[in-house]
Design a protein around this motif. Structure first.
Motif, PDB file in Angstrom:
ATOM      1  N   PRO A 271       0.832  -1.218   0.000  1.00  0.00           N
ATOM      2  CA  PRO A 271       0.000   0.000   0.000  1.00  0.00           C
ATOM      3  C   PRO A 271       0.859   1.258   0.000  1.00  0.00           C
ATOM      4  CG  PRO A 271      -0.777  -1.596   1.625  1.00  0.00           C
ATOM      5  CD  PRO A 271       0.536  -2.110   1.129  1.00  0.00           C
ATOM      6  N   ASN A 272       0.348   2.277  -0.627  1.00  0.00           N
ATOM      7  CA  ASN A 272       1.124   3.515  -0.777  1.00  0.00           C
ATOM      8  C   ASN A 272       1.511   4.141   0.556  1.00  0.00           C
ATOM      9  OD1 ASN A 272       1.141   3.428  -3.579  1.00  0.00           O
ATOM     10  ND2 ASN A 272      -0.827   4.509  -3.729  1.00  0.00           N
ATOM     11  N   GLU A 273       0.675   3.929   1.591  1.00  0.00           N
ATOM     12  CA  GLU A 273       0.962   4.574   2.874  1.00  0.00           C
ATOM     13  C   GLU A 273       2.074   3.871   3.644  1.00  0.00           C
ATOM     14  OE1 GLU A 273      -2.829   2.043   3.575  1.00  0.00           O
ATOM     15  OE2 GLU A 273      -1.891   3.218   1.970  1.00  0.00           O
ATOM     16  N   TYR A 274       2.517   2.704   3.183  1.00  0.00           N
ATOM     17  CA  TYR A 274       3.589   1.982   3.845  1.00  0.00           C
ATOM     18  C   TYR A 274       4.888   2.172   3.077  1.00  0.00           C
ATOM     19  CZ  TYR A 274      -0.153  -0.466   6.333  1.00  0.00           C
ATOM     20  OH  TYR A 274      -1.236  -0.772   7.100  1.00  0.00           O
ATOM     21  N   ARG A 275       5.972   2.416   3.822  1.00  0.00           N
ATOM     22  CA  ARG A 275       7.239   2.741   3.181  1.00  0.00           C
ATOM     23  C   ARG A 275       8.016   1.492   2.751  1.00  0.00           C
ATOM     24  NH1 ARG A 275      12.164   5.993   6.152  1.00  0.00           N
ATOM     25  NH2 ARG A 275      13.768   5.626   4.573  1.00  0.00           N
ATOM     26  N   LEU A 276       8.137   0.503   3.640  1.00  0.00           N
ATOM     27  CA  LEU A 276       8.992  -0.640   3.341  1.00  0.00           C
ATOM     28  C   LEU A 276       8.590  -1.833   4.200  1.00  0.00           C
ATOM     29  CD1 LEU A 276      11.609  -1.622   1.822  1.00  0.00           C
ATOM     30  CD2 LEU A 276      12.849  -0.999   3.902  1.00  0.00           C
ATOM     31  N   CYS A 277       8.583  -3.006   3.602  1.00  0.00           N
ATOM     32  CA  CYS A 277       8.389  -4.240   4.357  1.00  0.00           C
ATOM     33  C   CYS A 277       9.752  -4.711   4.868  1.00  0.00           C
ATOM     34  CB  CYS A 277       7.760  -5.311   3.468  1.00  0.00           C
ATOM     35  SG  CYS A 277       7.535  -6.902   4.290  1.00  0.00           S
ATOM     36  N   TYR A 278       9.878  -4.909   6.188  1.00  0.00           N
ATOM     37  CA  TYR A 278      11.168  -5.308   6.742  1.00  0.00           C
ATOM     38  C   TYR A 278      11.169  -6.734   7.269  1.00  0.00           C
ATOM     39  CZ  TYR A 278       9.212  -4.217  11.381  1.00  0.00           C
ATOM     40  OH  TYR A 278       8.437  -4.189  12.513  1.00  0.00           O
ATOM     41  N   LYS A 279      10.033  -7.432   7.181  1.00  0.00           N
ATOM     42  CA  LYS A 279      10.017  -8.827   7.612  1.00  0.00           C
ATOM     43  C   LYS A 279       8.787  -9.534   7.072  1.00  0.00           C
ATOM     44  CE  LYS A 279      10.705 -12.712   9.674  1.00  0.00           C
ATOM     45  NZ  LYS A 279      11.651 -13.664   9.059  1.00  0.00           N
TER      46      LYS A 279
END
Length: 300
Positions: A271-279
């Motif tokens: 989703p656009n509101e999330y910057r990065l998946c880290y796990k």
């Protein structure tokens, strides 16, 4: 003493005001927890894989204890607190690790720093000793323990490596036994990242390359075996494996790669509101948990 076909749990009793039913229930809980850990570890054949399994299980299932009225709960200093209550301070992690190693037939001892403010383990493999600090490999992220996240920075390392990576490993070490030397570098090439960027399956590590463009495969000791895949303009942030399926994120896309079929597919978009998946945490065969962060300090 509680026993089964494969495990005998000997209990050292200290007198207390606990009634017999509560006492019996507490130690049956301890026996059940210990049986579960030992059973999982014994699914692996080599000593180092058994140790890796226990390291990962403890880091995944235990949270660092919280203080109550300015003090840590008494049980958090014990193997019981770690294995049954799933919360512990460093001593609880250390004694739990030692107890499981005992029932796996692997020699392990407690080690502490000079002022006894931190404890960890030394474990023997093929006549050589190595340090493991599960407490420091079970990281907090912005003050909260995250399910399924741990690292390998303090796994099968030498004394020199321990002294270099944490002030908690400073000063004169206190050993439970004399004559222990921790200087063998057999495992020093093993990757030391979090399980967000490396994962171990069936004798091999799968690791995100330093430039974030590739996923590579190495043996247990970190020796390169082969390149699994490379993404053009890649920015791979995390990976996980479940049942021969490699899950990973590249930029804003969640993908899966079938290791048996050599087939790559996109699953979803961030989703656009999330910057990065880290796990990515494969909690079950049908559930993936994805952790994101929106800034340097805000985790969700």
């Amino acid at each position: 003493v509680y026993s089964s076909q494969n495990l005998i749990l000997q209990i050292k009793i200290k007198y207390s005001n606990m009634d017999s039913n509560s006492f019996d229930q507490r130690y049956r809980s301890m026996y059940d927890a210990l049986t579960r850990y030992v059973g999982i570890a014994n699914q692996y054949s080599s000593t180092q894989e058994k140790i890796l399994a226990v390291h990962n299980l403890l880091a995944e299932n235990i949270a660092y204890a919280s203080q109550k009225n300015g003090e840590y709960p008494m049980l958090s200093y014990t193997a019981y607190g770690a294995l049954v209550n799933n919360e512990a301070v460093c001593d609880g992690y250390t004694y739990a690790f030692n107890l499981i190693m005992t029932y796996l037939g692997i020699d392990s001892i407690r080690v502490a720093n000079e002022d006894n403010s931190h404890a960890w383990n030394a474990v023997e493999i093929d006549g050589k000793w190595y340090f493991i600090d599960v407490t420091l490999d079970d990281p907090y992220i912005v003050g909260a323990d995250r399910e399924g996240i741990y690292r390998y920075t303090h796994f099968l390392r030498t004394e020199e490596e321990f002294r270099a990576n944490s002030e908690k490993h400073s000063g004169t070490y206190q050993y439970e036994r004399e004559g222990i030397h921790v200087d063998d570098m057999r495992y020093s090439n093993m990757p030391i990242g979090t399980n967000s960027v490396q994962t171990y399956v069936d004798g091999s590590w799968y690791i995100v390359s330093n430039d974030g463009k590739s996923i590579v495969k190495t043996d247990f000791y970190g020796e390169f075996e082969k390149n699994i895949l490379t993404m053009e303009n890649g920015k791979i942030s995390t990976l996980a494996i479940k049942d021969d399926i490699l899950y990973f994120t590249n930029m804003r896309t969640l993908l899966k790669y079938d290791l048996a079929q050599n087939e790559l597919r996109a699953m979803a978009y961030t989703p656009n509101e999330y910057r990065l998946c880290y796990k990515i945490y494969p909690k079950s065969n049908t559930t993936l948990i994805l952790y994101y962060y929106n800034s340097d300090t805000e985790f969700i």
